[in-house]
Scaffold this motif. Structure first.
Motif, PDB file in Angstrom:
ATOM      1  N   GLY A 233       8.599   1.190   4.840  1.00  0.00           N
ATOM      2  CA  GLY A 233       8.771  -0.032   4.062  1.00  0.00           C
ATOM      3  C   GLY A 233       7.516  -0.553   3.402  1.00  0.00           C
ATOM      4  N   THR A 234       6.361   0.013   3.714  1.00  0.00           N
ATOM      5  CA  THR A 234       5.110  -0.399   3.074  1.00  0.00           C
ATOM      6  C   THR A 234       5.155  -0.105   1.580  1.00  0.00           C
ATOM      7  OG1 THR A 234       3.902   0.108   5.101  1.00  0.00           O
ATOM      8  CG2 THR A 234       2.596  -0.117   3.086  1.00  0.00           C
ATOM      9  N   ILE A 235       4.660  -1.017   0.790  1.00  0.00           N
ATOM     10  CA  ILE A 235       4.712  -0.866  -0.669  1.00  0.00           C
ATOM     11  C   ILE A 235       3.755   0.225  -1.147  1.00  0.00           C
ATOM     12  CG2 ILE A 235       4.278  -2.006  -2.886  1.00  0.00           C
ATOM     13  CD1 ILE A 235       6.816  -2.929  -1.486  1.00  0.00           C
ATOM     14  N   LYS A 236       4.238   1.042  -2.074  1.00  0.00           N
ATOM     15  CA  LYS A 236       3.429   2.098  -2.703  1.00  0.00           C
ATOM     16  C   LYS A 236       3.652   2.015  -4.205  1.00  0.00           C
ATOM     17  CE  LYS A 236       1.296   6.237  -3.077  1.00  0.00           C
ATOM     18  NZ  LYS A 236       1.070   6.203  -4.539  1.00  0.00           N
ATOM     19  N   THR A 237       2.571   2.023  -4.979  1.00  0.00           N
ATOM     20  CA  THR A 237       2.691   1.957  -6.438  1.00  0.00           C
ATOM     21  C   THR A 237       2.525   3.336  -7.063  1.00  0.00           C
ATOM     22  OG1 THR A 237       0.333   1.545  -6.756  1.00  0.00           O
ATOM     23  CG2 THR A 237       1.761  -0.388  -6.506  1.00  0.00           C
TER      24      THR A 237
END
Length: 446
Positions: A177-181
């Motif tokens: 669930g950690t945001i990755k761009t």
């Protein structure tokens, strides 16, 4: 049923006035049911992009500095848009959540992604459409690789009900669930992902230019617009330095056979540039010019390796290529003859390894000589119509010769889609202008 996916860049959503333009465009065609917003871009020349401000917040927080003044600038941008448009979304709560997470040490990807996230909330409220957090469907593997097939399955499921939806661009999430761009400009990729998932009829990419230009306007004054281009041509031009669309954004729609239309938010009546897998033969022959575009890049060197009858000796070229592979160096072009072959590589990339490679070539291959020429530019003429015109290479040679431009190398792709010439860096801009002017004249003799 016709479906259009639209992506709007940062300049298209920089302020409330631009939001109104976007809404008018979306309402012009009921098939426009899915929209991907970028973060607010510059409103004027010396303005800050919101994404840059968010990166600055992260940098300041990581350095133990006070970032609040920077965050206040971000908050003011969004509050101004919301107030001028009379929006009802609880923007204050959303901004507080972002501020709290930055203060708690959120990573750079999370911080940067909030530009698109917050703009998506505003646009969904303004349109009265559903908002869908991209993190729910755009997935990356644990090692950071984009998971295209899982993403396509999730996105298709979530958008299968046909409800008009806003999906913010630029980011997704890891399995935890950690945001990755994506890399900068990655909203283009999100738009293409959505287009593939919903099997769109067309993917519209709205920006502040009316499509691609045949040459860099910083080099060629007022270059003509490209009305149509294939994905292969686009890839060739993008690789050689032309840029309007994020390079990775081509692949989801290319794979699905979906055409892409580059459009101008500030001039919505302009047809822009249409990108397809291929065009009908009648359209091919009706195009006014037999090149699609000219683009180039500086910063290369040519390594000439001479050895008698090199073409007849097995393993020589392979051994040299293996040396470059060992150092993880990409070779741009290979040109060969009976007693010589030449490699074109990035000067900056090869510089730390140059002497080591030359020594290894001497050891492995026993060449008669190895010569390196620096200060080379590569320039490509690209066009699917060139194959139908005899004498293109001769025309190119003659034109450059007439203008006192020395060609250091020349290469033509096997599909005859492009011709690449190497010239001295000092002739870079002159070569682009000469080739553009030569191949777009109305009195073309070929």
């Amino acid at each position: 049923m016709k479906k259009i996916v639209t992506k709007f860049g940062g300049s298209s959503l920089a302020d409330a006035g631009q939001f109104r333009k976007v809404k008018d465009i979306l309402l012009l065609d009921e098939a426009r049911q899915y929209v991907i917003p970028s973060a607010p871009g510059r409103r004027f020349k010396d303005d800050d992009k919101v994404t840059d401000l968010l990166y600055r917040c992260h940098k300041q927080k990581s350095a133990g500095e006070d970032y609040q003044d920077t965050f206040d600038l971000i908050a003011a941008r969004y509050m101004d848009i919301a107030e001028e448009l009379g929006l009802h979304v609880d923007l204050g709560a959303a901004l507080d959540e972002v501020n709290e997470k930055i203060d708690a040490g959120a990573n750079a990807d999370y911080c940067a992604s909030r530009g698109e996230y917050l703009n998506g909330l505003l646009l969904a409220d303004f349109m009265g459409w559903r908002f869908m957090d991209a993190a729910e469907a755009v997935k990356f593997t644990a090692d950071g690789a984009f998971d295209a097939e899982t993403t396509n399955t999730l996105m298709a499921e979530k958008l299968s009900d046909g409800v008009p939806t806003v999906v913010p661009g630029f980011y997704g999430s890891y399995p935890d669930g950690t945001i990755k761009t994506f890399s900068r400009g990655g909203s283009d990729i999100t738009g293409a992902i959505v287009a593939r998932a919903v099997e769109a009829s067309v993917y519209e990419n709205w920006t502040d230019v009316s499509g691609f230009l045949m040459a860099d306007p910083r080099i060629v004054p007022h270059p003509r617009e490209i009305s149509s281009i294939t994905y292969k041509e686009l890839r060739e031009l993008s690789y050689m330095g032309a840029s309007v669309l994020h390079e990775d954004a081509m692949f989801p729609v290319h794979k699905a056979g979906i055409p892409t239309n580059i459009r101008n938010t500030n001039d919505p009546s302009a047809p822009g540039t249409m990108i397809r897998e291929e065009f009908e033969e009648d359209a091919l022959h009706s195009e006014p010019y037999f090149i699609t575009g000219v683009a180039g890049r500086r910063g290369y060197c040519i390594m000439d390796i001479h050895k008698s009858h090199v073409s007849a000796k097995l393993g020589v070229v392979r051994s040299v290529l293996a040396l470059f592979e060992k150092h993880e160096l990409h070779i741009e072009q290979i040109v060969s003859g009976i007693d010589c072959f030449s490699l074109v590589v990035s000067t900056e990339a090869v510089k730390p390894y140059l002497f080591s490679i030359m020594e290894e070539i001497e050891s492995f291959c026993g060449p008669d000589s190895v010569k390196v020429t620096d200060g080379i530019s590569l320039i490509a003429c690209v066009g699917r119509r060139m194959v139908f015109r005899p004498g293109i290479s001769g025309r190119l040679f003659a034109t450059l010769g007439e203008n006192d431009i020395n060609i250091r190398m020349i290469s033509q792709g096997p599909e005859e889609l492009n011709i690449i010439v190497g010239v001295d860096d000092r002739d870079f801009e002159k070569t682009i202008r000469v080739l553009y002017n030569s191949f777009t004249r109305k009195d073309q003799p070929l």
